[in-house]
Each structure stands twice: as C-alpha cells, then as structure tokens.
Design a protein around this motif. Structure first.
Motif, short mmCIF file in Angstrom:
data_model
loop_
_atom_site.label_atom_id
_atom_site.label_comp_id
_atom_site.label_asym_id
_atom_site.label_seq_id
_atom_site.Cartn_x
_atom_site.Cartn_y
_atom_site.Cartn_z
N THR A 141 -10.38 -9.23 -16.51
CA THR A 141 -8.50 -9.03 -16.91
C THR A 141 -7.99 -8.30 -15.32
O THR A 141 -6.23 -8.82 -15.19
CB THR A 141 -8.46 -7.31 -17.98
OG1 THR A 141 -9.28 -8.01 -19.08
CG2 THR A 141 -7.45 -6.73 -17.78
N ASP A 142 -8.86 -8.21 -14.35
CA ASP A 142 -8.68 -7.35 -13.00
C ASP A 142 -7.92 -9.07 -12.41
O ASP A 142 -7.01 -8.85 -11.91
CB ASP A 142 -9.48 -7.55 -12.29
CG ASP A 142 -9.41 -6.89 -10.61
OD1 ASP A 142 -8.85 -5.74 -10.92
OD2 ASP A 142 -9.64 -7.75 -10.07
N GLU A 143 -8.85 -9.99 -12.53
CA GLU A 143 -8.00 -11.40 -11.93
C GLU A 143 -6.90 -12.23 -12.94
O GLU A 143 -6.22 -11.69 -11.87
CB GLU A 143 -9.26 -12.38 -12.24
CG GLU A 143 -9.03 -13.92 -11.96
CD GLU A 143 -8.20 -14.59 -12.56
OE1 GLU A 143 -6.67 -15.60 -12.19
OE2 GLU A 143 -8.15 -14.45 -14.04
N MET A 144 -6.23 -11.98 -13.34
CA MET A 144 -5.60 -12.07 -14.23
C MET A 144 -4.04 -11.60 -14.36
O MET A 144 -2.91 -11.74 -13.51
CB MET A 144 -5.67 -11.48 -15.97
CG MET A 144 -4.41 -12.02 -16.75
SD MET A 144 -4.44 -12.11 -18.68
CE MET A 144 -4.49 -10.20 -18.11
N ALA A 145 -4.80 -9.72 -14.31
CA ALA A 145 -3.20 -9.08 -13.79
C ALA A 145 -2.97 -9.22 -11.88
O ALA A 145 -1.77 -9.37 -11.43
CB ALA A 145 -3.88 -7.52 -13.75
N LYS A 146 -3.78 -9.36 -10.95
CA LYS A 146 -3.76 -9.87 -9.24
C LYS A 146 -2.57 -11.32 -9.77
O LYS A 146 -1.97 -11.62 -8.69
CB LYS A 146 -4.95 -9.70 -9.37
CG LYS A 146 -5.30 -8.05 -8.70
CD LYS A 146 -6.73 -8.87 -8.22
CE LYS A 146 -7.51 -7.16 -7.38
NZ LYS A 146 -6.85 -6.14 -8.07
N MET A 147 -3.35 -12.10 -10.82
CA MET A 147 -2.37 -13.68 -10.35
C MET A 147 -1.38 -13.17 -10.83
O MET A 147 -0.27 -14.21 -11.05
CB MET A 147 -3.68 -14.34 -11.66
CG MET A 147 -2.42 -15.63 -11.52
SD MET A 147 -2.85 -17.00 -9.76
CE MET A 147 -4.68 -17.01 -9.78
N SER A 148 -0.91 -12.45 -12.09
CA SER A 148 0.29 -13.09 -12.78
C SER A 148 1.49 -12.17 -11.44
O SER A 148 2.29 -12.45 -10.94
CB SER A 148 0.65 -12.37 -14.24
OG SER A 148 0.26 -9.98 -13.70
N ARG A 149 1.09 -11.15 -10.62
CA ARG A 149 1.71 -10.78 -9.74
C ARG A 149 2.20 -12.01 -8.28
O ARG A 149 3.10 -12.37 -8.32
CB ARG A 149 1.48 -10.01 -8.95
CG ARG A 149 1.50 -8.57 -9.88
CD ARG A 149 0.95 -7.12 -9.16
NE ARG A 149 0.06 -7.12 -8.42
CZ ARG A 149 -1.18 -6.53 -8.96
NH1 ARG A 149 -1.15 -6.19 -9.99
NH2 ARG A 149 -2.51 -6.92 -8.33
N ALA A 150 0.45 -12.78 -8.87
CA ALA A 150 0.81 -13.60 -7.37
C ALA A 150 1.84 -14.05 -7.54
O ALA A 150 2.25 -15.81 -6.94
CB ALA A 150 -1.19 -14.50 -7.05
N ILE A 151 2.10 -15.20 -9.20
CA ILE A 151 2.90 -16.24 -9.14
C ILE A 151 4.35 -15.91 -9.95
O ILE A 151 4.97 -16.35 -10.57
CB ILE A 151 2.10 -17.24 -10.31
CG1 ILE A 151 1.80 -16.88 -11.50
CG2 ILE A 151 0.67 -17.76 -9.75
CD1 ILE A 151 0.97 -17.37 -12.73
N GLY A 152 4.50 -14.75 -9.50
CA GLY A 152 5.81 -14.10 -10.49
C GLY A 152 5.95 -14.11 -12.02
O GLY A 152 6.57 -14.28 -12.66
N VAL A 153 4.63 -13.91 -12.31
CA VAL A 153 4.77 -13.90 -14.02
C VAL A 153 4.18 -13.06 -14.87
O VAL A 153 3.17 -12.45 -14.54
CB VAL A 153 3.79 -15.81 -15.17
CG1 VAL A 153 4.20 -15.02 -16.70
CG2 VAL A 153 4.78 -16.48 -14.11
N SER A 154 5.02 -12.65 -15.80
CA SER A 154 4.16 -10.85 -15.76
C SER A 154 3.22 -10.91 -16.72
O SER A 154 2.74 -12.47 -17.56
CB SER A 154 5.53 -10.68 -17.62
OG SER A 154 5.00 -11.10 -18.92
N VAL A 155 2.30 -10.02 -17.33
CA VAL A 155 1.01 -10.08 -17.51
C VAL A 155 0.96 -11.11 -19.06
O VAL A 155 -0.20 -11.27 -19.31
CB VAL A 155 0.59 -8.59 -18.00
CG1 VAL A 155 -1.35 -8.46 -18.36
CG2 VAL A 155 0.02 -8.70 -16.23
N GLU A 156 1.97 -11.00 -20.01
CA GLU A 156 1.47 -10.56 -21.22
C GLU A 156 2.43 -12.67 -21.90
O GLU A 156 1.42 -13.18 -22.07
CB GLU A 156 3.26 -9.57 -21.76
CG GLU A 156 2.75 -8.40 -21.99
CD GLU A 156 3.70 -7.09 -21.26
OE1 GLU A 156 3.04 -5.94 -21.04
OE2 GLU A 156 3.78 -8.01 -19.82
N GLU A 157 3.76 -12.25 -20.42
CA GLU A 157 3.67 -13.65 -20.91
C GLU A 157 2.63 -14.91 -19.37
O GLU A 157 2.10 -15.40 -20.32
CB GLU A 157 4.56 -13.92 -19.07
CG GLU A 157 6.21 -13.24 -19.68
CD GLU A 157 7.13 -13.89 -18.96
OE1 GLU A 157 8.97 -13.90 -19.36
OE2 GLU A 157 6.46 -13.60 -17.56
#
Length: 254
Positions: A61-77
């Motif tokens: 979950t931590d990796e996903m949250a950080k990745m979402s910010r890195a690629i400019g996509v929301s966590v839900e998306e």
C-alpha cells in the motif's frame, strides 16, 4: 524352595509393573511437554507469519501511494488501472512503469520535444489544455485508448504503444483495445469488487509504515551506537581473559 521362588517371581513382576508404569507416566509427561512446545512453536510461527503478511500488505500500500504521486494518478485511479491491466495480463509493476513513461512523454511533448512527439501529433492527441496547462495522465490515456481501439493495423498499434509507453507498450495494448469506455468500466468494476481503498486510508497506511521504518532505523542506530560505546570495555575484558588463560597455561607448566 518352590514357595520362595514363587514369592521372588511375584516381587519381580510387581517391580517390573511399577517400572513400566513409571516409564509410562514419564512418557506421557514428555509427550505433553512436546505437544505443548509444538503448540507454542506453531503459535509463534503463526504470529510471525501474520506479522509478515501485515507488513507486506502495508509495504504494498505504501508503494502504491508513493507511485501514484510519482506518475500523477490518484490512488483510487491507480488501483482501478491495475485491475484493468491485470484483466489484460499486465502486472502492476509493468503498468506503473508504462504509465510513468507516458507521463514523461507528455511532459516532453508539452515542450515540443521527445521521441513520442510525432505520435501525439499524428493522432491528434493533445497533452495540454487550452490555457497551456498539462492535462491529466488519465485524460490522455483515455484518448490513447480510443485511438488504439480505432486502429486496424497491428504494426502501427504496436508502434504507437511502444513510443508512448516504452518497452512495456506491447503489453498495454490488451487494456487499451476496448477504448476508454471499456478501460473505465474495468476500473469501476474494481470499485464494485471492493478492490479500491480511499486515498485517506492509503495515506494512513503509508504514514504508519513510514513510522515503522523510522522506528527500525532508530533501534538499529541505537544498537550500533551502544555496541560502539561498549567496544573499549569489550576489548579490556577480552584482554583480561587472554591474560588469565596465559597465566593458567604457564602455571601448569605449559
């Protein structure tokens, strides 16, 4: 003589029975101890296994949250996209890197440069809004999906996917083939299946995982520092032991 022999045999049998009973009681105690130890080990292993699963889930979950910010996509998306990608045979890590590559190409295109510039222009895919600001990755990906769905030449489709998404572009085609509507429907399915957590929940997990990381770093540093501070004392004790051994050896005439 026969009577004495009979009494001896009876006493011997009694002692033998008592001995076997004692052995039996001892074996029962040993068995209980073994099973108690086994139960304890299983419980400990179960707790350790559960802890491992919890930590692995938090890390994901931590990796996903950080990745979402890195690629400019929301966590839900991102969670919805990962589900859509999985239906098309694409792994989460492959999707993340492909979307990240698209975001980089969009940024390059907004400056009028980049290897994907000719693809964006050829298919009239705009990366900026009327005011000049950069469009969202999901918006552009929707356009790319619609373009892909309308293409009949598989070679051109593969070329588009490669130039926009990089080395993982070919694996993106299955997710894009149905157009933006099919892609978003798969993302909505992820929500219906309960596969999507809120940004707030993901942020809470991320904060907790970061706190665990900081605690681990603090404990490791404290232990290392403590050992370093004890080093002189450890050296003195070691030297004292060596001197004592030498003294004993010399005293024994060695």
């Amino acid at each position: 003589m026969a009577s004495a022999t009979a009494k001896y045999v009876i006493r011997l049998e009694d002692k033998t029975k008592r001995a076997f009973k004692a052995i039996g009681r001892s074996l029962k105690k040993v068995t209980r101890a073994i099973f108690s130890m086994k139960t304890g080990l299983i419980s400990a292993a179960g707790i350790a296994g559960l802890g491992f699963l919890i930590k692995r889930s938090m890390d994901a979950t931590d990796e996903m949250a950080k990745m979402s910010r890195a690629i400019g996509v929301s966590v839900e998306e991102l969670q919805g996209l990962r589900h859509a990608a999985a239906l098309g045979g694409l792994q989460a890590t492959q999707l993340d890197k492909a979307v990240q590559k698209l975001a980089i190409n969009m940024a390059d295109m907004s400056r009028g440069v980049g290897l994907a510039k000719d693809v964006f222009e050829k298919h009239n895919i705009s990366v900026t809004r009327a005011d000049g600001s950069l469009r969202g990755v999901m918006e552009v990906m929707g356009d790319v999906a619609d373009v892909t769905a309308g293409m009949t030449n598989e070679t051109e489709k593969a070329d588009l996917a490669y130039k926009l998404f990089g080395a993982r572009g070919a694996k993106m085609i299955n997710m894009l083939n149905g157009g933006s509507a099919a892609m978003r429907e798969a993302m909505k399915e992820a929500e219906r299946l309960g596969l999507v957590m809120s940004a707030e929940t993901a942020q809470g997990v991320e904060d907790a995982n970061d706190a665990i990381t900081r605690l681990g770093s603090f404990l490791t540093s404290s232990f290392t520092r403590g050992v370093a501070e004890l080093a002189p004392a450890i050296e003195r004790v070691t030297e004292a032991i060596m001197q004592w051994v030498d003294f004993k050896v010399e005293g024994a005439g060695g």
